[in-house]
Design an enzyme around this catalytic site. Structure first.
Site, mmCIF file in Angstrom:
data_model
loop_
_atom_site.group_PDB
_atom_site.id
_atom_site.type_symbol
_atom_site.label_atom_id
_atom_site.label_comp_id
_atom_site.label_asym_id
_atom_site.label_seq_id
_atom_site.Cartn_x
_atom_site.Cartn_y
_atom_site.Cartn_z
ATOM 1 N N GLY A 4 -12.541 -49.681 17.053
ATOM 2 C CA GLY A 4 -12.685 -48.497 16.209
ATOM 3 C C GLY A 4 -14.062 -48.413 15.576
ATOM 4 C CD GLU A 168 -12.738 -30.768 1.631
ATOM 5 O OE1 GLU A 168 -13.375 -31.291 0.714
ATOM 6 O OE2 GLU A 168 -12.543 -31.336 2.708
HETATM 7 C C1 LIG Z 1 -10.329 -33.730 8.114
HETATM 8 C C2 LIG Z 1 -10.449 -34.963 7.270
HETATM 9 C C3 LIG Z 1 -11.090 -34.898 6.051
HETATM 10 C C4 LIG Z 1 -11.228 -36.030 5.266
HETATM 11 N N1 LIG Z 1 -11.881 -35.931 4.074
HETATM 12 C C5 LIG Z 1 -12.060 -37.029 3.339
HETATM 13 C C6 LIG Z 1 -12.809 -36.975 2.136
HETATM 14 O O1 LIG Z 1 -13.275 -35.915 1.733
HETATM 15 N N2 LIG Z 1 -12.989 -38.133 1.427
HETATM 16 C C7 LIG Z 1 -12.478 -39.320 1.868
HETATM 17 O O2 LIG Z 1 -12.698 -40.333 1.225
HETATM 18 N N3 LIG Z 1 -11.771 -39.399 2.995
HETATM 19 C C8 LIG Z 1 -11.545 -38.294 3.749
HETATM 20 N N4 LIG Z 1 -10.833 -38.379 4.909
HETATM 21 C C9 LIG Z 1 -10.231 -39.666 5.290
HETATM 22 C C10 LIG Z 1 -11.253 -40.597 5.917
HETATM 23 O O3 LIG Z 1 -11.998 -39.931 6.886
HETATM 24 C C11 LIG Z 1 -10.493 -41.777 6.514
HETATM 25 O O4 LIG Z 1 -9.823 -42.428 5.455
HETATM 26 C C12 LIG Z 1 -11.444 -42.755 7.200
HETATM 27 O O5 LIG Z 1 -12.036 -42.135 8.308
HETATM 28 C C13 LIG Z 1 -10.686 -44.002 7.640
HETATM 29 O O6 LIG Z 1 -11.557 -44.851 8.315
HETATM 30 P P1 LIG Z 1 -10.986 -45.793 9.483
HETATM 31 O O7 LIG Z 1 -12.128 -46.618 9.943
HETATM 32 O O8 LIG Z 1 -9.766 -46.458 9.029
HETATM 33 O O9 LIG Z 1 -10.525 -44.788 10.620
HETATM 34 P P2 LIG Z 1 -11.367 -43.710 11.411
HETATM 35 O O10 LIG Z 1 -12.588 -43.319 10.686
HETATM 36 O O11 LIG Z 1 -10.374 -42.652 11.779
HETATM 37 O O12 LIG Z 1 -11.815 -44.494 12.714
HETATM 38 C C14 LIG Z 1 -10.901 -44.933 13.664
HETATM 39 C C15 LIG Z 1 -11.649 -45.095 14.974
HETATM 40 O O13 LIG Z 1 -10.815 -45.801 15.869
HETATM 41 C C16 LIG Z 1 -10.913 -45.213 17.149
HETATM 42 N N5 LIG Z 1 -9.662 -45.551 17.845
HETATM 43 C C17 LIG Z 1 -8.397 -45.289 17.446
HETATM 44 N N6 LIG Z 1 -7.525 -45.785 18.329
HETATM 45 C C18 LIG Z 1 -8.251 -46.367 19.313
HETATM 46 C C19 LIG Z 1 -7.923 -47.052 20.509
HETATM 47 N N7 LIG Z 1 -6.646 -47.236 20.891
HETATM 48 N N8 LIG Z 1 -8.920 -47.529 21.274
HETATM 49 C C20 LIG Z 1 -10.219 -47.347 20.917
HETATM 50 N N9 LIG Z 1 -10.584 -46.700 19.792
HETATM 51 C C21 LIG Z 1 -9.617 -46.229 19.002
HETATM 52 C C22 LIG Z 1 -11.062 -43.729 16.861
HETATM 53 O O14 LIG Z 1 -11.672 -43.051 17.942
HETATM 54 C C23 LIG Z 1 -11.969 -43.763 15.635
HETATM 55 O O15 LIG Z 1 -13.329 -43.719 15.969
HETATM 56 C C24 LIG Z 1 -10.686 -37.258 5.713
HETATM 57 C C25 LIG Z 1 -10.040 -37.323 6.947
HETATM 58 C C26 LIG Z 1 -9.912 -36.187 7.730
HETATM 59 C C27 LIG Z 1 -9.227 -36.266 9.055
#
Ligand SMILES: Cc1cc2nc3c(=O)[nH]c(=O)nc-3n(C[C@H](O)[C@H](O)[C@H](O)COP(=O)(O)OP(=O)(O)OC[C@H]3O[C@@H](n4cnc5c(N)ncnc54)[C@H](O)[C@@H]3O)c2cc1C
Length: 445
Positions: A4, A168
């Site tokens: 990820g 938003e």
């Molecule tokens: C529309 C939207 C608006 C948001 N606005 C806010 C905000 O204003 N403020 C805030 O704090 N948070 C916000 N968030 C939440 C924030 O973006 C998430 O909490 C954050 O991205 C989480 O980070 P993460 O690394 O856990 O997951 P992610 O950033 O989602 O990253 C996960 C990664 O894993 C990869 N992945 C998943 N499964 C697999 C697999 N099987 N094999 C290979 N790769 C894989 C995906 O492609 C992705 O790149 C928002 C989310 C969304 C969807």
């Protein structure tokens, strides 16, 4: 191995920059997506490149890191092998010594998965592009419609879920309809668009302070949004959504555009880790990690971000970033032979959301901000956390041009084919089910 390249994965990778380690970051996209600005891509404000730099360029200067484009399907924790599929379908076996899983979350339709076809959500660049095409196609079809009822259906937009994403998005649709598009259409009056925000709870922006919730609702209503609280979606089809009103009556709302912003569930990778380690999962499918973000019985396996439950932290960017950084530092220290660090501790930097141009709410440092002050803080923080100076400056320039000077949206490109697909077939099959199923391997995983 880091699975990820979102906020959790990139921060873990970066914290390993000076570690004696080879870091492989595997993602099923080739970019690091800044999800908080995704709605601006859907609204045609920002081009996607500014919020989704290539993962390769993100780790370009980090000599010990490389990026791979592949979808992880399985994890053998005993054998320390990650199984993945390459874009051509080839199976990959990727061995590791230490694993960080940061697979994020996906949409949740609360057991009504068939709604994905009628009310797409927004999690990926593809989702945002699709929503942009869909919204723009609806206005184009309204311009072509000769039947007033059909025109009204195309000019009705329903967003389900009044969290930050729903607020938003609905704010941007209202700005498009009331400020940007009226000048460009000859037959329809886009200000007649009906824009509804449907929320099952009794307030918008549930986790925010009541003062900020009230401000947000008032502001949305001023922008022409019909805010329906205590109202639950009960059914959908390709031309309408049915809701249960606070008085218990069902109301069918004809609308060609429905957008889902009501719930998320953890990546299926969380369930795999839980099955392999005996860790619990919560209602959103998030796997419970130990206080150092590792999995029970596997001190070499960590999980961070939206897919984990730890100290009741919300699924937002800051916990993912801070957990990723913490785990990267922990691994670096472990490789140097340092004693284990203290358990992960979250530093709450507050939360914020925009409600259209020049209005936002922010809850930070024990204080609450609204209006232009909240908006300035929101803009500053979001630009700061974008990756790369080019993207930061590009975003500032685009905002100045689109929001302040031209009051236009430059990224409004659709083709006949896209509009046809939107109108004839509805949204494309959502990404998650279309992929090879993630397998749980008995025993080994
Ligand atoms: C529309 C939207 C608006 C948001 N606005 C806010 C905000 O204003 N403020 C805030 O704090 N948070 C916000 N968030 C939440 C924030 O973006 C998430 O909490 C954050 O991205 C989480 O980070 P993460 O690394 O856990 O997951 P992610 O950033 O989602 O990253 C996960 C990664 O894993 C990869 N992945 C998943 N499964 C697999 C697999 N099987 N094999 C290979 N790769 C894989 C995906 O492609 C992705 O790149 C928002 C989310 C969304 C969807």
């Amino acid at each position: 191995m880091v699975i990820g390249g979102g906020f959790g994965g990139v921060n873990a990778t970066r914290a390993l920059a000076f570690a004696d380690a080879d870091v492989t970051i595997v993602d099923r996209t080739n970019h690091h997506l800044f999800q908080p600005l995704l709605y601006q891509v859907a609204a045609g404000i920002l081009p996607e490149g500014l919020i989704a730099p290539a993962l390769r360029s993100v780790v370009r200067k980090q000599q010990n890191a490389r990026a791979l484009l592949a979808e992880v399907t399985d994890m053998d924790l005993d054998g320390r092998i990650v199984s993945a599929v390459a874009p051509d379908g080839r199976r990959l076996s990727l061995p590791y010594d230490t694993l960080v899983v940061a697979g994020g979350a996906t949409h949740a339709y609360f057991g009504r998965d068939e709604w994905a076809e009628f009310a797409p959500g927004m999690k990926t660049i593809e989702d945002a592009r699709h929503l942009r095409s869909h919204i723009l196609s609806a206005f184009e079809m309204a311009e072509l419609a000769t039947d007033p009822a059909e025109r009204a259906d195309y000019l009705t937009f329903v967003v389900v879920g009044a969290g930050p994403t729903g607020v938003e998005l609905v704010g941007q649709i209202a700005e498009l309809a009331h400020k940007v598009l009226p000048r460009d259409y000859r037959t329809i009056d886009t200000t007649e668009a009906k824009i509804l925000l449907v929320e099952a709870a009794g307030a918008v922006l549930g986790p925010f302070h009541p003062k900020l919730r009230r401000y947000t609702q008032r502001r949305l209503e001023k922008m022409g949004v019909d805010v329906r609280l205590n109202t639950m979606a009960t059914a959908m089809d390709s031309g309408s959504i049915t809701v249960k009103r606070p008085d218990g009556e069902l109301e069918r709302i004809p609308a060609r555009t429905r957008i889902w912003a009501a719930g998320v569930q953890a990546s299926p990778l969380a369930r795999l880790l839980a099955e392999a380690t005996g860790a619990e999962t919560d209602r959103a499918g998030r796997v419970a990690v130990l206080p150092d973000c590792s999995l029970p019985g596997h001190p070499e396996v960590f999980a961070v971000g939206d897919m984990v439950s730890l100290n009741r932290l919300p699924g937002v960017a800051q916990p993912a970033m801070q957990e990723g950084k913490y785990v990267g530092k922990l691994i670096r220290g472990r490789l140097k032979g340092d004693p284990p660090p203290k358990p992960f501790k979250y530093f709450d930097k507050g939360s914020m959301a925009t409600i259209g141009h020049t209005h936002a709410v922010a809850d930070a440092f024990g204080m609450r901000f609204t209006g232009i002050l909240g908006y300035t803080m929101w803009g500053f923080i979001h630009v700061l956390y974008l990756i790369g100076w080019g993207n930061r400056l590009g975003t500032l320039y685009t905002w100045a041009r689109a929001l302040t000077f031209s009051k236009n949206r430059a990224h409004r490109i659709i083709t006949f084919q896209q509009a046809h697909d939107e109108v004839a077939h509805g949204p494309p099959a959502r990404a998650e089910p279309a992929r090879p199923p993630v397998r749980a391997r008995q025993g080994a995983v």
